[in-house]
Design an enzyme around this catalytic site. Sequence first.
Site, PDB file in Angstrom:
ATOM      1  N   HIS A  18     -11.231  -3.973  -2.774  1.00 42.76           N
ATOM      2  CA  HIS A  18     -10.210  -3.978  -1.720  1.00 42.76           C
ATOM      3  C   HIS A  18      -8.776  -4.058  -2.231  1.00 42.76           C
ATOM      4  O   HIS A  18      -8.037  -4.976  -1.873  1.00 42.76           O
ATOM      5  CB  HIS A  18     -10.430  -5.155  -0.757  1.00 42.76           C
ATOM      6  CG  HIS A  18     -11.684  -5.077   0.030  1.00 42.76           C
ATOM      7  ND1 HIS A  18     -11.917  -5.850   1.136  1.00 42.76           N
ATOM      8  CD2 HIS A  18     -12.788  -4.316  -0.124  1.00 42.76           C
ATOM      9  CE1 HIS A  18     -13.111  -5.578   1.620  1.00 42.76           C
ATOM     10  NE2 HIS A  18     -13.672  -4.644   0.877  1.00 42.76           N
ATOM     11  N   TYR A  65      -1.247  -6.039  12.030  1.00 38.66           N
ATOM     12  CA  TYR A  65      -2.479  -5.414  12.536  1.00 38.66           C
ATOM     13  C   TYR A  65      -3.658  -6.379  12.593  1.00 38.66           C
ATOM     14  O   TYR A  65      -4.786  -5.961  12.841  1.00 38.66           O
ATOM     15  CB  TYR A  65      -2.750  -4.115  11.766  1.00 38.66           C
ATOM     16  CG  TYR A  65      -1.701  -3.089  12.161  1.00 38.66           C
ATOM     17  CD1 TYR A  65      -0.415  -3.130  11.604  1.00 38.66           C
ATOM     18  CD2 TYR A  65      -1.943  -2.174  13.169  1.00 38.66           C
ATOM     19  CE1 TYR A  65       0.586  -2.269  12.037  1.00 38.66           C
ATOM     20  CE2 TYR A  65      -0.953  -1.298  13.609  1.00 38.66           C
ATOM     21  CZ  TYR A  65       0.304  -1.356  13.037  1.00 38.66           C
ATOM     22  OH  TYR A  65       1.290  -0.513  13.489  1.00 38.66           O
TER      23      TYR A  65
END
Length: 435
Positions: free
Chosen positions: A208, A313
Amino acid sequence: MQRTPRVFLIALGWLSGCSSTPVVTHEPEQVAQVRPAKGEGQATEPRVGPAVGDTPVETAPPNVPEFSPAFAQQTRAPAVHTQSPFKVTELVSGLANPWGLAFLPDGRLLITEKIDGRLLLVSLDGKKPVAIEGVPKVAGADQGGLLDVALGPDYATSQLVYLSYYEPREGGNGLAVVRARFVAGRSPKLEQSRVIFRMQPTLDSTKHAGGRLLFAPDGNLFITLGERSILKGRVQARDLASDFGKIVRIAPDGSIPKDNPFIARKGARPEIWTLGHRNVLGAALDSQKRLWVAEMGPRGGDELNLIEPGKDYGWPTIGYGEEYSGERIHQTTQAPGLEQPVYYWDPVISPGALVIYSGDLFPEWKNNFFVAGLSSQALVRLVLQGDRVVGEERLLTSRSERIRSVVQGPEGALYLLTDGSNGKLLKVTPENTAG
Ligand SMILES: [Ca+2]
């Protein structure tokens, strides 16, 4: 089905203080850990005929049925079917875990091979790809390695190319972006290399780090970054003092544009454009030059987001998925000040790259979104109207190949990279075109 008892992970602060770094998410990129969704609505190879009404493309049960969409059309859009016959041509095979690709003005391509950190010069006339010298050393374990490649907007005069990669560092690694001048010729090479961005902080994780590179219309460079998967990283996704879980925007020389949203915020990293992301791998500009991203979510939580500067977000506070263990991540799917995804997938598709079609070869596809699907083994097509998804299609499913990347070629064809040790470069063109 008996579900695993859930444990709320609200003690993230405490967990992040642990010296161990438990991996809390299994990666949906890994096929063995994800069962691709099954359902009669899913296989939507092109066919001629009327639309099938409101039947969603996805008919498998959701992983997290407790969570409901925030608005109609946020998930499970009706199936649509491409009417124009097309063909898929295999141009190159034998690529070792290819990740990113970019077209040179002369029609040749630059393709990255992730694990070994090789940058290949690939011509489409059947010649063997040539490895380009001068690529920096990469940390190639797991999801790491050499990721994206992009040409500078001024490539015609500068020959500058940009590469993202997991940079080996004391104490771990981090995503870095290097720019260098590409010298073609008998022994193609990169020279005058300079690292223009280093994700901070360094962390010992192999997952990630994001890595997509996209030049904005104003010439600045967007770099997508992930939250490193382990809890110690995840808890920094909404922290402005960390690059984890962010999209950043820098000038091509690595300097910070003066109009970045957090440039005057004390303690904030000035490169940050948006926050609260898990692992953004797909990014594209629409016809209005707005930035959209496809975000790799947890189980049941892949997202499509419309990006606006300074916005949050939500990861890991809100979302629609759960841990791959079945444990809960989020207490809720909505919260004030946190952006909703325009669309989400439960079960996941595992989005790699994103492209928004602007070519002329497929008039039917104009302004449609195409997402490279890894675990879904599909090229996922989305039809949008007024920033809402009104149709979804899963293309190329009969090939049963994980699709890592998709770009639009100069003539309007779609070019794909399949994932794995025998990765392929594929070209999608209308059936009646030559070559
Ligand atoms: Ca989100």
